[in-house]
Scaffold this active site. Structure first.
Site, short mmCIF file in Angstrom:
data_model
loop_
_atom_site.label_atom_id
_atom_site.label_comp_id
_atom_site.label_asym_id
_atom_site.label_seq_id
_atom_site.Cartn_x
_atom_site.Cartn_y
_atom_site.Cartn_z
N ASN A 55 0.60 5.93 1.94
CA ASN A 55 -0.53 5.25 1.32
C ASN A 55 -1.25 4.40 2.36
OD1 ASN A 55 -1.97 4.06 -1.14
ND2 ASN A 55 -1.18 2.21 -0.15
N GLU A 56 -2.56 4.56 2.45
CA GLU A 56 -3.42 3.72 3.32
C GLU A 56 -2.75 3.39 4.65
OE1 GLU A 56 -4.89 0.37 1.03
OE2 GLU A 56 -6.11 1.70 -0.21
N GLN A 91 -6.11 0.69 -11.59
CA GLN A 91 -4.92 1.36 -12.03
C GLN A 91 -4.99 1.56 -13.54
OE1 GLN A 91 -1.36 -0.32 -10.19
NE2 GLN A 91 -2.33 -0.46 -8.20
N GLU A 98 -7.73 6.40 -5.43
CA GLU A 98 -7.89 5.00 -5.88
C GLU A 98 -9.37 4.71 -5.96
OE1 GLU A 98 -5.62 1.80 -4.13
OE2 GLU A 98 -3.97 3.16 -3.63
N GLU A 150 1.40 1.40 -10.21
CA GLU A 150 2.14 0.93 -9.03
C GLU A 150 3.16 -0.11 -9.48
OE1 GLU A 150 -0.40 -0.37 -5.85
OE2 GLU A 150 1.27 -1.07 -4.61
N ASN A 152 0.42 0.12 -1.92
CA ASN A 152 1.07 -0.57 -0.81
C ASN A 152 2.58 -0.68 -1.00
OD1 ASN A 152 -1.53 -0.92 0.16
ND2 ASN A 152 -1.74 -3.01 -0.61
N TYR A 210 -13.05 0.53 -3.77
CA TYR A 210 -13.22 -0.46 -4.85
C TYR A 210 -14.53 -1.18 -4.62
CZ TYR A 210 -8.17 0.16 -5.57
OH TYR A 210 -6.92 0.69 -5.80
O1 AHR Z 1 -4.51 -0.64 -6.20
C1 AHR Z 1 -4.20 -1.82 -5.53
C2 AHR Z 1 -3.98 -1.59 -4.04
O2 AHR Z 1 -5.19 -1.22 -3.44
C3 AHR Z 1 -3.05 -0.49 -3.65
O3 AHR Z 1 -1.72 -0.89 -3.62
C4 AHR Z 1 -3.50 -0.12 -2.27
O4 AHR Z 1 -3.28 1.21 -1.96
C5 AHR Z 1 -4.96 -0.51 -2.24
O5 AHR Z 1 -5.26 -1.29 -1.15
#
Ligand code: AHR
Length: 496
Positions: free
Chosen positions: A171-172, A346, A291, A26, A71, A243
């Site tokens: 994205n999200e 990432q 992700e 990103e 994001n 995550y």
């Molecule tokens: O990977 C970091 C961030 O985590 C990304 O930009 C977003 O999509 C997620 O919230």
């Protein structure tokens, strides 16, 4: 303690799509500037790409890399990142509070992917922009010539189309932190129209609908069903993001989080199949887990607002993180019949397995190694082992198997690999692997990571947490026996 797993060719979950070993870059922190791109660095090539980083990326054997966000993409004008570099504008990135210099954009990233032996998975901005800009980007990237956007690409020095196959529809989009966040119906409509027009521009592409930003997002479940119901006919995959962290410093609960991950995956499959049933559709929507990782060490660190490429989300990973990353990827493989794409988020510096010093060296984090083993040896099809092993209870979960395991079978190359995490903090597991109908397969290598402190980390100065090889395990009448050391990552390779 003792454990037993049984493997048979009939226990095949499905063919592993190599894109399950994808990753993500990103425009965030030092992922691009100071990560993959640093002109003037002693290892930089003629494009300014760091060769020391590419060398490590190649070791990870990453087949696909998602780009440019995250994001970031929800406020990105892709046109700012193409054409003569000295004419590109500097823009404020509201997602991360930084300044984007636009020195790297679509064309440069595709070039970087070629150098890294990877494909680009492109995300379009459905936050501040919409279907029109998205279809223009498809035309710019994939149309051969003879139209405004394709000829613009050619005038920028890229005669041949990039032929990008995989496209994320935003994205999200459910998250309040997202520029241009939407409700499920608004998003479903926008995604449908974008996907439709993008596919009319290039009928060979595949599109990914945004699922909820995590299992814990307030709209989870309803979001999937509503947006899928609207966009079902045009899209190919739905995304999942997750995550984990060990904020409570409770290692047994931290390593048990794969039980929650498993439930999450299962419920998204159910949502897809519910919509399929409701629509009486013949089409199956698969999953793009684009992700996933451990992320918490770097939370709330101060940085200089509006600076270029500040050190954001720079988690330094320890040994327990490596065991969770291995366990998470094993969990994804257990669903490889439906998860076709996954991206470790990432790749460089930003919550990443590869860490650089701007102007200096590079090192593999602890999490680099389980990913590398799975990506290199976990090819072919996945087999679901029958597992008989002791379990534990912890604050967050009950009945957590001490071992997390998957086997992969590469019939073409007569290879088989068993991956196994021993989650016990203090006990070895004597593991029997019953190979049933795998006649003639013999263990050839036993790699492990063990003997490290739970919180041990690597650094530029010392890569201490790394794999080593052990004596090849014994086999007796089709049963292989290996000792899995306490708190360890294990890879047992067999060949015919
Ligand atoms: O990977 C970091 C961030 O985590 C990304 O930009 C977003 O999509 C997620 O919230």
């Amino acid at each position: 303690m003792k454990a037993k797993i049984t493997l048979a060719k009939e226990f095949r979950i499905g063919e592993i799509d190599k894109r399950i070993y994808g990753s993500f870059i990103e425009h965030l922190g030092r992922a691009v500037y100071g990560g993959i791109y640093e002109p003037g660095h002693p290892t930089a090539d003629e494009n300014g790409f760091r060769q020391d980083v590419i060398d490590l990326v190649k070791k990870l054997n990453v087949p696909v890399v998602r780009y440019p966000g995250g994001n970031f993409v929800s406020g990105y004008n892709w046109e700012d990142g193409v054409g003569p570099v000295d004419k590109r504008p500097k823009k404020l990135d509201l997602a991360w509070g930084t300044t984007e210099p636009n020195l790297i954009g679509t064309n440069e990233f595709v070039k970087w992917c070629e150098k890294a032996n990877a494909e680009c998975m492109m995300a379009v901005n459905l936050g501040t922009r919409g279907p029109d800009e998205a279809r223009n980007l498809v035309e710019y990237c994939n149309h051969k010539s003879g139209s405004y956007w394709s000829d613009l690409r050619r005038s920028h020095g890229y005669e041949n189309p990039h032929n990008i196959k995989l496209w994320c529809l935003g994205n999200e989009m459910d998250g309040g932190w997202q520029m241009g966040a939407k409700n499920a119906v608004e998003y479903g409509r926008t995604a449908l129209e974008a996907s439709k027009m993008m596919k009319w521009t290039d009928g060979s592409i595949e599109t990914v609908l945004c699922g909820s930003s995590s299992r814990y997002s307030g709209t989870f479940g309803e979001w999937e069903v509503q947006s899928l119901d609207i966009a079902y006919d045009s899209i190919d995959y739905v995304s999942l993001h997750q995550y984990y962290g060990n904020q409570e410093d409770d290692t047994p609960s931290f390593l048990a989080k794969t039980l929650g991950l498993d439930e999450f995956i299962y419920s998204v499959i159910c949502a897809c199949d519910y919509v399929k049933a409701k629509r009486r559709s013949k089409k199956t929507i698969n999953l793009s887990f684009d992700e996933w990782n451990v992320w918490y060490h770097s939370n709330n660190r101060p940085f200089e607002r509006w600076s270029v490429a500040p050190p954001l989300l720079e988690d330094i990973y320890n040994f327990e993180d490596a065991l969770l990353v291995g366990s998470m990827l094993i969990t994804l493989l257990r669903h490889c019949d439906r998860i076709k794409i996954a991206c470790l988020a990432q790749l460089v510096n930003v919550i990443a397995p590869i860490f650089t010093k701007t102007g200096g060296g590079v090192f593999p984090q602890t999490t680099f190694f389980p990913f590398m083993h799975l990506s290199n040896y976990g090819r072919g099809s996945a087999l679901l082992p029958l597992v008989d092993c002791p379990k534990y209870d912890c604050k967050k979960f009950t009945d957590v198997p001490y071992i997390e395991t998957i086997a992969t079978f590469d019939e073409e190359n007569d290879e088989m690999t068993v991956f196994c995490v021993n989650k016990s903090l203090d006990e070895s597991v004597v593991l029997d692997v019953n190979l049933m109908d795998f006649d003639g397969y013999k263990p050839v290598e036993f790699i492990s990571m063990d003997g490290y402190g739970i919180k041990d980390e690597n650094s530029l100065e010392a890569v201490t947490v790394k794999p080593h090889t052990n004596p090849v395990p014994e086999m007796d009448e089709g049963v292989l026996t290996a000792e899995l050391k306490p708190f360890s990552w294990n890879v047992i390779r067999l060949k015919k």
